[in-house]
Enzyme design. Structure first.
Site, PDB file in Angstrom:
ATOM      1  N   ARG A 160       0.473  -1.096   0.099  1.00  0.00           N
ATOM      2  CA  ARG A 160       0.211  -0.035  -0.198  1.00  0.00           C
ATOM      3  C   ARG A 160       0.910   1.294  -0.607  1.00  0.00           C
ATOM      4  O   ARG A 160       0.439   2.490  -0.631  1.00  0.00           O
ATOM      5  CB  ARG A 160      -1.532   0.367   1.447  1.00  0.00           C
ATOM      6  CG  ARG A 160      -2.220  -1.403   1.480  1.00  0.00           C
ATOM      7  CD  ARG A 160      -2.452  -1.694   2.129  1.00  0.00           C
ATOM      8  NE  ARG A 160      -1.986  -2.116   3.079  1.00  0.00           N
ATOM      9  CZ  ARG A 160      -1.360  -3.475   3.497  1.00  0.00           C
ATOM     10  NH1 ARG A 160      -1.892  -4.177   2.506  1.00  0.00           N
ATOM     11  NH2 ARG A 160      -1.022  -3.582   4.438  1.00  0.00           N
ATOM     12  N   GLU A 173       3.852  -7.486  14.134  1.00  0.00           N
ATOM     13  CA  GLU A 173       2.941  -8.265  15.062  1.00  0.00           C
ATOM     14  C   GLU A 173       2.531  -9.545  15.270  1.00  0.00           C
ATOM     15  O   GLU A 173       1.716 -10.071  16.667  1.00  0.00           O
ATOM     16  CB  GLU A 173       2.197  -6.809  14.856  1.00  0.00           C
ATOM     17  CG  GLU A 173       1.592  -7.290  14.601  1.00  0.00           C
ATOM     18  CD  GLU A 173       1.279  -5.401  13.553  1.00  0.00           C
ATOM     19  OE1 GLU A 173       1.043  -5.232  13.168  1.00  0.00           O
ATOM     20  OE2 GLU A 173       3.090  -5.434  13.495  1.00  0.00           O
TER      21      GLU A 173
END
Length: 179
Positions: free
Chosen positions: A64, A101
């Site tokens: 993105r 994460e």
């Protein structure tokens, strides 16, 4: 349009998708923002505004970040550097592995695309723990570039991404949300 307008677009256009890419993760889908021409133009202008004139290229982080980097580069009249997932670039590359994460990853950058010492703005959609951006900064510095700063659409609160980067480079986020 103002930064306030850009923040409103970020808040209203980014969709939250629970349990993607794995259970417990709240994925932020920026594609609705990208598909709205006014919102996209407003946020790309607001992302680069604090760094205006202070960079000769924009480094977009896969995937993105590529869309954001391309729009900012056209607006600012500068080049684009692509920071890719491992194995996606031909020829000589620099690699940097890091923890995210929800797993581990490796990023790559082709060196010698712009002159050594050139100033580069790093852009991405979301700042979470800061691992991806930190790896990107490391790659750019290893390539001999100077990082002007980091600009993101959304910063996730409570994951300390900003704390990990501040003191090293300026960080500009258009909005924030709980992780």
């Amino acid at each position: 349009m103002t930064v306030t307008d850009a923040s409103s677009f970020v808040d209203s256009k980014i969709a939250v998708v629970p349990d993607f890419p794995k259970p417990g993760i709240l994925f932020r889908d920026v594609t609705p923002l990208f598909s709205d021409a006014d919102a996209f133009a407003t946020v790309t202008t607001a992302l680069s505004e604090p760094f205006d004139g202070g960079f000769v290229a924009v480094a977009g982080i896969e995937a993105r970040g590529f869309a954001l980097a391309g729009a900012i580069a056209i607006e600012q009249g500068v080049g684009v550097l692509t920071v890719r997932k491992a194995g996606k670039l031909p020829g000589e590359v620099l690699s940097e592995s890091y923890a995210l994460e929800y797993g581990e990853a490796t990023l790559e950058l082709r060196p010698n695309q712009i002159p050594q010492g050139s100033s580069v703005l790093v852009v991405d959609d979301v700042l979470a723990t800061g691992g991806t951006v930190e790896a990107t900064i490391t790659l750019l510095e290893r390539a001999g570039y100077v990082v002007a700063g980091v600009a993101v659409l959304l910063e996730l609160d409570g994951l300390d991404g900003r704390a990990r980067l501040e003191g090293h480079v300026p960080v500009h986020a258009l909005s924030s949300a709980p992780a």
